[in-house]
Design a protein around this motif. Structure first.
Motif, PDB file in Angstrom:
ATOM      1  N   ALA A  15      10.155 -10.204 -19.188  1.00 44.24           N
ATOM      2  CA  ALA A  15      11.495 -10.148 -19.773  1.00 44.24           C
ATOM      3  C   ALA A  15      12.527 -10.754 -18.842  1.00 44.24           C
ATOM      4  O   ALA A  15      13.392 -11.541 -19.254  1.00 44.24           O
ATOM      5  N   VAL A  16      12.424 -10.404 -17.572  1.00 43.48           N
ATOM      6  CA  VAL A  16      13.413 -10.913 -16.626  1.00 43.48           C
ATOM      7  C   VAL A  16      13.183 -12.400 -16.357  1.00 43.48           C
ATOM      8  O   VAL A  16      14.124 -13.131 -15.999  1.00 43.48           O
ATOM      9  N   LEU A  34      16.529 -13.828 -28.400  1.00 44.65           N
ATOM     10  CA  LEU A  34      15.977 -13.109 -29.551  1.00 44.65           C
ATOM     11  C   LEU A  34      14.721 -12.341 -29.156  1.00 44.65           C
ATOM     12  O   LEU A  34      14.519 -11.197 -29.585  1.00 44.65           O
ATOM     13  N   VAL A  35      13.865 -12.929 -28.330  1.00 42.45           N
ATOM     14  CA  VAL A  35      12.650 -12.237 -27.877  1.00 42.45           C
ATOM     15  C   VAL A  35      13.023 -10.934 -27.165  1.00 42.45           C
ATOM     16  O   VAL A  35      12.439  -9.870 -27.417  1.00 42.45           O
ATOM     17  N   LEU A  36      14.025 -10.990 -26.294  1.00 40.70           N
ATOM     18  CA  LEU A  36      14.441  -9.791 -25.561  1.00 40.70           C
ATOM     19  C   LEU A  36      15.085  -8.772 -26.487  1.00 40.70           C
ATOM     20  O   LEU A  36      14.841  -7.561 -26.365  1.00 40.70           O
ATOM     21  N   ALA A  43      19.113  -3.765 -21.167  1.00 39.38           N
ATOM     22  CA  ALA A  43      20.039  -4.371 -20.203  1.00 39.38           C
ATOM     23  C   ALA A  43      19.800  -5.873 -20.090  1.00 39.38           C
ATOM     24  O   ALA A  43      20.750  -6.670 -20.075  1.00 39.38           O
ATOM     25  N   PHE A  44      18.525  -6.264 -20.028  1.00 39.13           N
ATOM     26  CA  PHE A  44      18.210  -7.690 -19.940  1.00 39.13           C
ATOM     27  C   PHE A  44      18.618  -8.417 -21.219  1.00 39.13           C
ATOM     28  O   PHE A  44      19.106  -9.550 -21.166  1.00 39.13           O
ATOM     29  N   ALA A  45      18.409  -7.773 -22.371  1.00 41.11           N
ATOM     30  CA  ALA A  45      18.796  -8.392 -23.641  1.00 41.11           C
ATOM     31  C   ALA A  45      20.307  -8.555 -23.713  1.00 41.11           C
ATOM     32  O   ALA A  45      20.814  -9.582 -24.187  1.00 41.11           O
ATOM     33  N   GLY A  46      21.046  -7.526 -23.248  1.00 43.14           N
ATOM     34  CA  GLY A  46      22.509  -7.633 -23.232  1.00 43.14           C
ATOM     35  C   GLY A  46      22.968  -8.742 -22.310  1.00 43.14           C
ATOM     36  O   GLY A  46      23.894  -9.513 -22.656  1.00 43.14           O
ATOM     37  N   LEU A  47      22.341  -8.861 -21.139  1.00 43.01           N
ATOM     38  CA  LEU A  47      22.679  -9.937 -20.215  1.00 43.01           C
ATOM     39  C   LEU A  47      22.353 -11.289 -20.829  1.00 43.01           C
ATOM     40  O   LEU A  47      23.147 -12.245 -20.736  1.00 43.01           O
TER      41      LEU A  47
END
Length: 815
Positions: free
Chosen positions: A278-279, A427-429, A692-696
């Motif tokens: 994810a990151v 979108l994946v995140l 958090a990663f998706a929001g970033l």
């Protein structure tokens, strides 16, 4: 060459200082992307990659027993002793058992983590004590002198870190132990134990039963040159011989040998692999975003590059100049990102303790900083390549012409590709975080099989001065629960050795009536709990048939049991279980007559549908045989149903508990809502980080869309002026840019949806976390797409609206 690089470096700094806004945005974007990667890698390095803090840790292995029902089980102590005497693949072998203890001297009474260890425990690990010695052979025998090794933390807290602590006493569970050693600072194996006592001095009921597997772990150090496969083969041969010698206890017992680090880390590597992926997507978005910024900036500098080229600068020098600028941005972002990682790791790990193993080894250390440096260099080269290649292929003659636009179309295509990559990755995140969020929502709505409202659970370390005999122990516990029941506001209270959703319930082989199986190791298992007569009522567990346990079910009356609905359906599908008998355990507890059937309770977790061996049986704590009272009663927790909050109730309980004795600590206090929340930590931890990663990623993607549309507006001012001069209204101009943006976003969503669908279906690290929602859940995919479209539309609307304010006359005159 060095002088030229230095000149490029100084020139790059001057150029970046001239554009403080661009520099700040690029550095912050890189800091967020690199910081997130650094934070996750520091966790991966500390938990998975870093070696264990023991001497030659690669030679340490864990030795498990297994059977047809479980791939790994605790070891029986008699088997361990036979392995220790016989195995030749190991230099040393040791065993330990983890169990909480009550420390009543010196200092205030408290409940501590403790380990009962065999002879050679520390030397097998290669750990040197900070003070004193390990246990002797005499101390490691049943009935030996009570000796203890204490943790470095306890030594400093209770004895001020003074060497004179050796030879002094600590009172643990009512026994005075003489301190013979102090563990090294930070030492741990599985838990942060404060007290180590000889394993051989445990209750003989636990140690002497070869069929019992009561919490004993075995580990060993391989001899130099020996391999795990060799030790596995040897241990399997030894165990097969023991199985033939002791068929009643050992039939169907197998052996599994694995590296100690693998046993400690467990499945945490899967979750961390998911988060690392994810990151990595966040870093990809970061690169695309900064590359877009640099591309837009390079267009504004095209005349500068053309003039420098005309004055003799070769294309390689210009490309190197741009790469130097990108590396400076990347390294600056890496420095800020390392600070973000340092602060972020401490906050996340402190907020969710106990989620991952080895968190004490997680830090932003030298290997992590080296990783950050490598990542920053790679990132700087990657996102610097686009403008560098553009400058390489640019025609100086075209760039020197006013209005020369030969490269603009290609430039826009490159930027559009970057936007598609950002949208797809985002979108994946979003889908991953959304699936876990929906899982959490589904779990909150699961019926756990009991009334969760107004329940508080706790444990009391009943004074050992009150529990010297089985009869006095029974009296002390009965008096304790009666005093708690008398507290104003307490509606009901009772004991249980297993609290729902904590996984505390033990597993025992069992048989019905007189049908004892040939192999207890291969026999079906039940989850068993010892409870007081009011426990089922206190918890609001529904009675379906027969009766609950009662006050008159005592040690002097025939043994009875209550089973759950799943047990009844499985083993009595067409009949009535009432009146049949159960015998359970390797020590053959029973036979006990089945007197009731209750609703199934979620014991291990809310998502227990995929778990086997979920058949439950409740036995009366009052009917425990006298010899088992010292073992079973201290394991009992107290559950209290009360509308009072814990802060109000606990001072009253402390006062009530101290009426009998002042050396009785209260610990493991939790409300049922806290227990439910903790049971979802496996899903909640990756959900929070993925969210958090998706929001970033969403923020970075919106910045990318904004930058792309802003650049497009800037490059197409003349076109806009012509369109408006020919009669196009502001709405058409707005729709032109919004339409351009939405095409890219929809293209990115299409690519991202395919990628997300493939990943969610193939990654076991994600799919095993889901509950009540499929990996291709249309609601999650649809919601994530709508959110992404809405945010992107808003990001693109602002510069697109600016295009509608272009004055055609001014635009045409400027061009």
């Amino acid at each position: 060459m060095i002088a030229a690089v230095g000149q490029d470096f100084r020139y790059a700094l001057r150029q970046l200082r001239k554009s403080p806004g661009f520099t700040a945005v690029a550095v912050v974007t890189l800091a967020l992307g690199i910081g997130a990667n650094t934070a996750i890698f520091s966790v991966v390095e500390g938990v998975v990659l870093a070696p264990l803090h023991y001497f030659e840790p690669d030679r340490l292995v864990m030795v498990w027993e297994n059977n047809p029902r479980f791939p790994r089980v605790w070891n029986s102590y008699p088997n361990f002793e036979d392995w220790q005497r016989t195995a030749q693949s190991f230099q040393q072998m040791a065993a330990f058992r983890q169990q909480g203890v009550d420390l009543t001297f010196p200092g205030a009474p408290s409940h501590l983590k403790a380990s009962q260890i065999s002879l050679g425990f520390f030397s097998t690990l290669g750990a040197e004590l900070a003070l004193g010695r390990e246990f002797t052979a005499q101390e490691s025998q049943p009935g030996g002198a009570p000796a203890a090794v204490i943790s470095n933390h306890l030594w400093r807290e209770r004895f001020g870190g003074r060497p004179e602590a050796l030879g002094k006493s600590v009172t643990v569970d009512g026994v005075n132990y003489s301190i013979v050693g102090v563990a090294p600072p930070g030492f741990r194996l599985n838990i942060d134990a404060d007290v180590y006592t000889p394993l051989s001095q445990l209750d003989p009921l636990i140690l002497n039963n070869r069929g019992s597997h009561d919490g004993i772990f075995t580990f060993a150090r391989l001899k130099p040159g020996a391999s795990i496969s060799q030790s596995q083969a040897e241990m399997s041969t030894i165990q097969n011989r023991l199985n033939r010698l002791y068929p009643n206890d050992n039939r169907d017992v197998g052996i599994y040998v694995e590296p100690l680090k693998q046993a400690i880390v467990g499945d945490a590597g899967q979750t961390l692999a998911l988060l690392s992926g994810a990151v990595g997507l966040v870093l990809l978005i970061t690169c695309a975003n900064v590359a877009n910024l640099l591309l837009a900036r390079s267009v504004g500098r095209s005349r500068e590059f053309a003039i420098r080229s005309a004055l003799g600068a070769n294309r390689g020098r210009l490309a190197r100049q741009l790469l130097t600028e990108s590396l400076i941005l990347s390294l600056t972002g890496a420095c800020l990102g390392s600070l973000i990682a340092f602060l972020g790791n401490k906050s996340v790990l402190a907020a969710m303790p106990g989620i991952l193993p080895r968190t004490e080894d997680v830090s932003v250390n030298a290997p992590v900083l080296l990783y950050t440096l490598i990542v920053s260099l790679v990132v700087g080269i990657v996102f610097g390549l686009a403008p560098a290649l553009k400058s390489w292929s640019a025609d100086p003659q075209i760039s020197l012409k006013e209005g020369g636009r030969g490269s603009t179309v290609v430039h826009r295509r490159t930027q559009s590709s970057f936007v598609v990559v950002q949208v797809a990755s985002t979108l994946v995140l979003l889908v991953g975080a959304g699936l876990l969020l929906r899982t959490i929502l589904h779990l909150w709505n699961v019926n756990p099989g009991f009334d969760t409202k107004n329940i508080i659970a706790l444990k009391v370390g009943v004074s050992h001065s009150l529990t010297k005999t089985p009869s006095s122990t029974r009296v002390a516990y009965e008096q304790l629960i009666e005093r708690i029941r008398q507290i104003p506001g307490v509606e009901a209270a009772d004991f249980s050795t297993a609290i729902p959703l904590t996984g505390q319930g033990g597993y025992l082989p069992f048989w019905l009536d007189s049908h004892k199986p040939e192999s207890l190791q291969g026999a079906p298992r039940l989850q068993w709990s010892l409870t007081g007569p009011d426990y089922l009522g206190t918890m609001g567990i529904q009675l379906l048939q027969g009766r609950f346990l009662r006050e008159d079910d005592t040690a002097k009356t025939p043994c009875v049991a209550v089973i759950d609905r799943d047990f009844a359906h499985k083993f009595f599908p067409d009949g009535n279980p009432i009146g049949h008998t159960i015998t359970a355990g390797f020590a053959a507890f029973g036979p006990c007559a089945i007197v009731g059937v209750v609703n199934h309770v979620k014991e291990a977790c809310l998502n227990d549908a995929g778990l086997g061996n979920q058949y439950q049986a409740y036995y009366s704590l009052h009917q425990v045989p006298d010899q088992w009272v010292p073992v079973n009663y201290p394991d009992a927790s107290i559950v209290v149903r009360t509308p009072l909050d814990a802060a109000t109730l606990i001072p009253v309980i402390k006062a009530v508990v101290s009426q009998a004795s002042s050396d009785q600590p209260i610990y493991n206090l939790q409300t049922m809502q806290q227990i439910i929340s903790d049971s979802m930590s496996e899903q909640r931890f990756p959900m929070i980080l993925l969210g958090a990663f998706a929001g970033l990623a969403l923020l970075l993607a919106s910045v990318g869309v904004y930058g792309m549309i802003s650049y497009s507006v800037t490059q197409r001012v003349q076109e806009i002026g012509i369109r408006m001069a020919l009669g196009a209204d502001k709405g058409k101009v707005l729709r032109l840019f919004i339409g351009q943006e939405l095409k890219l976003v929809l293209g990115g969503i299409a690519v991202g949806a395919v990628g997300a669908l493939i990943l969610t279906r193939t990654l076991s690290s994600l799919s095993h976390l889901l509950y009540g929602v499929g990996s291709g859940d249309p609601l999650t995919f649809g919601t994530a797409s709508i959110v992404l479209i809405a945010v992107a539309a808003l990001a693109g609307y602002i510069p697109a609206r600016r295009a509608t304010k272009v004055d055609p006359i001014v635009a045409l005159r400027c061009e």
